[in-house]
Design a protein around this motif. Structure first.
Motif, PDB file in Angstrom:
ATOM      1  N   ASN A 101      30.762  50.689  80.293  1.00  0.00           N
ATOM      2  CA  ASN A 101      31.759  49.598  80.131  1.00  0.00           C
ATOM      3  C   ASN A 101      31.606  49.017  78.384  1.00  0.00           C
ATOM      4  O   ASN A 101      32.370  48.809  78.734  1.00  0.00           O
ATOM      5  CB  ASN A 101      31.635  48.705  80.994  1.00  0.00           C
ATOM      6  N   GLY A 119      43.219  42.890  82.254  1.00  0.00           N
ATOM      7  CA  GLY A 119      42.373  43.327  81.442  1.00  0.00           C
ATOM      8  C   GLY A 119      42.414  42.778  80.020  1.00  0.00           C
ATOM      9  O   GLY A 119      42.588  43.437  78.897  1.00  0.00           O
ATOM     10  N   SER A 151      29.911  36.214  86.419  1.00  0.00           N
ATOM     11  CA  SER A 151      28.769  37.572  86.380  1.00  0.00           C
ATOM     12  C   SER A 151      27.557  36.699  86.873  1.00  0.00           C
ATOM     13  O   SER A 151      26.427  37.749  87.528  1.00  0.00           O
ATOM     14  CB  SER A 151      28.429  37.964  84.191  1.00  0.00           C
ATOM     15  N   PHE A 169      41.466  46.906  80.220  1.00  0.00           N
ATOM     16  CA  PHE A 169      40.509  47.834  80.931  1.00  0.00           C
ATOM     17  C   PHE A 169      40.080  46.350  81.504  1.00  0.00           C
ATOM     18  O   PHE A 169      39.910  45.148  81.246  1.00  0.00           O
ATOM     19  CB  PHE A 169      39.481  48.009  80.022  1.00  0.00           C
ATOM     20  N   THR A 170      39.128  46.637  82.609  1.00  0.00           N
ATOM     21  CA  THR A 170      39.040  45.626  83.748  1.00  0.00           C
ATOM     22  C   THR A 170      37.901  46.268  84.607  1.00  0.00           C
ATOM     23  O   THR A 170      39.195  47.371  85.349  1.00  0.00           O
ATOM     24  CB  THR A 170      40.059  44.500  84.145  1.00  0.00           C
ATOM     25  N   THR A 171      36.939  45.698  85.119  1.00  0.00           N
ATOM     26  CA  THR A 171      36.609  45.786  86.575  1.00  0.00           C
ATOM     27  C   THR A 171      36.553  45.083  87.738  1.00  0.00           C
ATOM     28  O   THR A 171      36.033  44.762  88.905  1.00  0.00           O
ATOM     29  CB  THR A 171      34.935  46.352  85.973  1.00  0.00           C
ATOM     30  N   LYS A 172      37.723  43.826  87.531  1.00  0.00           N
ATOM     31  CA  LYS A 172      38.352  42.721  88.363  1.00  0.00           C
ATOM     32  C   LYS A 172      39.158  43.224  89.070  1.00  0.00           C
ATOM     33  O   LYS A 172      40.153  44.054  89.128  1.00  0.00           O
ATOM     34  CB  LYS A 172      38.126  41.657  88.026  1.00  0.00           C
ATOM     35  N   LYS A 173      38.897  42.358  90.438  1.00  0.00           N
ATOM     36  CA  LYS A 173      40.397  43.340  91.485  1.00  0.00           C
ATOM     37  C   LYS A 173      41.843  42.455  91.191  1.00  0.00           C
ATOM     38  O   LYS A 173      42.593  42.848  91.191  1.00  0.00           O
ATOM     39  CB  LYS A 173      39.573  42.288  92.667  1.00  0.00           C
TER      40      LYS A 173
END
Length: 166
Positions: free
Chosen positions: A113, A130, A80, A122-126
């Motif tokens: 989120n 999750g 982050s 749930f993930t926001t990463k490529k």
């Protein structure tokens, strides 16, 4: 191709670990040792300052699982922050509980989120499944504890009973 196979294997193992009913191996552990070991497992860019303030208190927990949880959250904090900033870990205790706070100077978690952050898949990463934070939450709750997150600054707070009843 070998790296792709290892990556896929890791993802499958993450899913299997999450859906299985993990068992805890509770032993009296030094929280300072767990924090130090977890910090040593994470690669910190040169421009990220690490602050660790931990008391040497004891807690009955599954040391292996707690190390994985702490490493996961510290790694997320470093990701982050990016290339320059601060990650701070603080351990405090009371008669019955210990609290571990992991704070970072990153941009924060988008409001939309915040409620989904501990949801499975749930993930926001490529890359990733999750399952990291969902698994952390599951194991912390198995210890009789809780995990919360807030922004400004982004802080994950883990509270564990010193002597869980499980």
């Amino acid at each position: 191709m070998e790296n792709a196979i290892l990556h896929i294997t890791d993802q499958i193992n993450d899913v299997l670990d999450f859906v299985r009913d993990p068992k805890l191996d509770l032993k009296l552990c030094s929280l300072k040792t767990l924090v130090d070991d977890s910090v040593n497992e994470v690669s910190f860019p040169e421009e990220i300052e690490l602050n660790v303030s931990s008391k040497n208190c004891k807690v009955r927990c599954d040391a292996t699982k707690m190390r994985v949880i702490l490493t996961n959250i510290i790694h997320n904090a470093v990701q982050s922050v990016g290339t320059k900033g601060t990650v701070s870990l603080t351990v405090t205790d009371s008669n019955s509980d210990v609290t571990i706070s992991i704070e970072d100077s990153g941009p924060g978690i988008p409001d939309e989120n915040m409620e989904k952050i501990f949801s499975p898949l749930f993930t926001t990463k490529k890359e990733g499944t999750g399952l990291g934070l969902a698994s952390c939450k599951q194991i912390i709750e198995m210890h009789g504890g809780s995990i919360n997150v807030k922004n400004n600054p982004t802080t994950f707070t883990i509270t564990l009973p010193k002597n869980p009843s499980s």
